[in-house]
Each structure stands twice: as structure tokens, then as C-alpha cells.
Design a protein around this motif. Structure first.
Motif, short mmCIF file in Angstrom:
data_model
loop_
_atom_site.label_atom_id
_atom_site.label_comp_id
_atom_site.label_asym_id
_atom_site.label_seq_id
_atom_site.Cartn_x
_atom_site.Cartn_y
_atom_site.Cartn_z
N ASP A 11 0.83 -1.21 0.00
CA ASP A 11 0.00 0.00 0.00
C ASP A 11 0.86 1.26 0.00
OD1 ASP A 11 -2.45 -1.17 -0.14
OD2 ASP A 11 -2.84 -1.12 2.03
N ARG A 12 1.91 1.25 0.83
CA ARG A 12 2.79 2.42 0.89
C ARG A 12 3.60 2.56 -0.40
NH1 ARG A 12 4.53 5.64 5.09
NH2 ARG A 12 6.46 4.47 5.38
N GLN A 13 3.94 1.44 -1.03
CA GLN A 13 4.63 1.51 -2.33
C GLN A 13 3.74 2.19 -3.36
OE1 GLN A 13 6.24 -2.36 -3.56
NE2 GLN A 13 6.47 -2.91 -1.40
N ARG A 14 2.44 1.85 -3.35
CA ARG A 14 1.50 2.47 -4.30
C ARG A 14 1.33 3.95 -4.01
NH1 ARG A 14 -0.69 -2.86 -4.62
NH2 ARG A 14 -1.69 -2.66 -2.58
N LEU A 15 1.25 4.30 -2.72
CA LEU A 15 1.14 5.72 -2.35
C LEU A 15 2.37 6.50 -2.82
CD1 LEU A 15 -0.25 5.71 1.32
CD2 LEU A 15 -1.27 6.84 -0.68
N LEU A 16 3.53 5.91 -2.58
CA LEU A 16 4.77 6.59 -2.98
C LEU A 16 4.86 6.72 -4.50
CD1 LEU A 16 7.41 7.93 -2.42
CD2 LEU A 16 8.45 5.70 -1.99
N MET A 17 4.45 5.66 -5.22
CA MET A 17 4.49 5.75 -6.70
C MET A 17 3.57 6.87 -7.20
SD MET A 17 6.68 4.41 -8.48
CE MET A 17 6.01 5.23 -9.91
N ALA A 18 2.40 7.05 -6.53
CA ALA A 18 1.51 8.15 -6.93
C ALA A 18 2.21 9.49 -6.73
CB ALA A 18 0.21 8.09 -6.13
N GLU A 19 2.97 9.62 -5.65
CA GLU A 19 3.74 10.85 -5.42
C GLU A 19 4.80 11.03 -6.51
OE1 GLU A 19 3.19 13.06 -3.05
OE2 GLU A 19 2.68 12.07 -1.14
N VAL A 20 5.47 9.93 -6.85
CA VAL A 20 6.52 10.00 -7.89
C VAL A 20 5.90 10.42 -9.23
CG1 VAL A 20 8.19 8.63 -9.23
CG2 VAL A 20 8.07 8.36 -6.73
N ARG A 21 4.73 9.88 -9.56
CA ARG A 21 4.07 10.27 -10.83
C ARG A 21 3.75 11.76 -10.83
NH1 ARG A 21 5.02 5.73 -13.75
NH2 ARG A 21 4.00 3.90 -12.90
N ARG A 22 3.28 12.28 -9.68
CA ARG A 22 2.97 13.72 -9.61
C ARG A 22 4.23 14.56 -9.83
NH1 ARG A 22 -1.23 12.28 -5.97
NH2 ARG A 22 0.14 12.11 -4.17
N ILE A 23 5.34 14.09 -9.24
CA ILE A 23 6.60 14.81 -9.44
C ILE A 23 7.02 14.77 -10.91
CG2 ILE A 23 9.08 14.70 -8.95
CD1 ILE A 23 8.20 13.62 -6.10
#
Ligand code: MD6
Ligand code: FE
Length: 196
Positions: A11-23
């Protein structure tokens, strides 16, 4: 080197990937050039944080702006700063978060991280997506080395003597993670750049 296997659950990997996509929407991946030859690296890169690490024909440097867009880098996500605080235990924050993307054939040659003015500060890295065969050597290029598998959610801290040891990515193992629809691997490398 300190390896924290599975430090981020799925779950935290998916959250972090969403942050990376926004960046990456604001600071797109680009193909850096190797010093001297100017040949492109196989790894594509971007950054977040006050400073970003650049590889250019003229050498390596830190820059407050993206080399293609000229815009300042986006901020480092709070969840990444929290992870830094918890995993390193140091009282200062990182200034650079390098974002590396490896396609199926990308690799990263053996190197030491030595462009920082904070040689004592630890370096923390987070792996997302396909597993990497990471090679950790020693203080000299000819030092013996060993291969370590870095899987999605793994965190690595280079601290103490290992802060200055040779390391690289021999290759990635395609199809080993379903986190990224496009396949491949992201690695975030967090560094303090100026003296804390
Ligand atoms: C990578 N990592 O895992 C490349 N450097 O794709 C690094 O070059 C690295 O993982 C310094 C500290 C930790 C790292
Ligand atoms: Fe490195």
C-alpha cells in the motif's frame, strides 16, 4: 550498508508511486549524458528537492533547476522525509532526491557518491518495481564485491564507511514486480548535499 527489506508494504509503495508520478508530471524523466563522451546513460533521471543531481558532458553537479524545463524541482514528499528521519536517525534533512528509472536493459556502472559537501551524512535509497541486482563493493574499485537483490519496497542506507564504497546496478530482473504497469524499476536516492 544497512538493508531494510520490505520497509514499505505494498500500500505504501503504491502511495509513494503516486507521489513519484505527480513529481514526474512537473519534472519529466530525461536522458542524462555521460561526462566526457556525452553518450546517454541507460538510466533516465529526474529529481525532487531543493537540489537535483545532474550528469552532463561537462561533469556531475547539483542544480536547483531541471536541465530541460529550467523549472525548480518539486518538493520531496513528506512521506519520504518521514522515512529519512525514521531510517537514518539524523537530525537534518536530505536536500536532493534523485529519481532513477530503469527500463529492462538499463544498468548503472560502479561508482561512488562523492559530489556532496556532506561526506558524513548517510545516503538512503528506496526501490520500487522490478528487482535489481545491486553490487556493493568496497573502498576501492578493485575491492571484492557482492551482489544483493533489491526488491520493491526495500530501503538501503549507506552510512559509516559504506557511505563511500563503490556500488552499482548490474541489471534488473524484468517481470518481478507488478507495481509499475510499464515495468522496470524506480530508485529514489536521498542525499544531504551541503554541510548540515
Ligand atoms: C540504484 N543506487 O539502486 C542506484 N547510491 O538504482 C545508488 O546508486 C545508491 O542505492 C548511494 C546510496 C544508495 C544507493
Ligand atoms: Fe550511488
Amino acid at each position: 550498508m544497512r538493508l531494510l527489506p520490505n520497509h514499505l508494504d505494498p500500500d505504501r509503495q503504491r502511495l509513494l508511486m503516486a507521489e513519484v508520478r505527480r513529481i514526474l508530471d512537473r519534472a519529466p524523466l530525461y536522458s542524462p549524458a555521460m561526462p566526457r563522451s556525452g553518450n546517454p546513460l541507460s538510466v533516465r533521471m529526474s529529481n525532487c528537492g531543493p537540489l537535483g543531481w545532474l550528469s552532463e558532458r561537462s561533469g556531475y553537479r547539483y542544480s536547483p533547476t531541471h536541465p530541460v524545463t529550467g523549472e525548480p524541482w518539486p518538493a520531496i514528499p513528506d512521506m519520504v522525509l518521514d522515512l529519512w528521519r525514521a531510517a537514518t536517525g539524523v537530525g537534518y534533512l536530505p536536500e536532493a532526491c534523485l529519481i532513477n528509472y530503469y527500463g529492462p536493459d538499463a544498468r548503472l556502472g560502479q561508482h561512488r557518491d562523492q559530489d556532496e559537501d556532506a561526506p558524513e551524512a548517510p545516503i538512503l535509497s528506496i526501490s520500487l518495481g522490478d528487482t535489481a541486482l545491486f553490487r556493493l563493493g568496497g573502498p576501492e574499485r578493485k575491492s571484492p564485491s557482492r551482489s544483493v537483490r533489491l526488491s520493491s519496497g526495500d530501503v538501503v542506507v549507506l552510512e559509516g564507511p559504506s557511505r563511500h564504497w563503490y556500488h552499482g546496478v548490474d541489471r534488473i530482473l524484468p517481470g518481478t514486480s507488478r507495481l509499475l504497469p510499464e515495468g522496470g524499476r524506480f530508485n529514489l536516492t536521498l542525499r544531504r548535499v551541503t554541510k548540515p
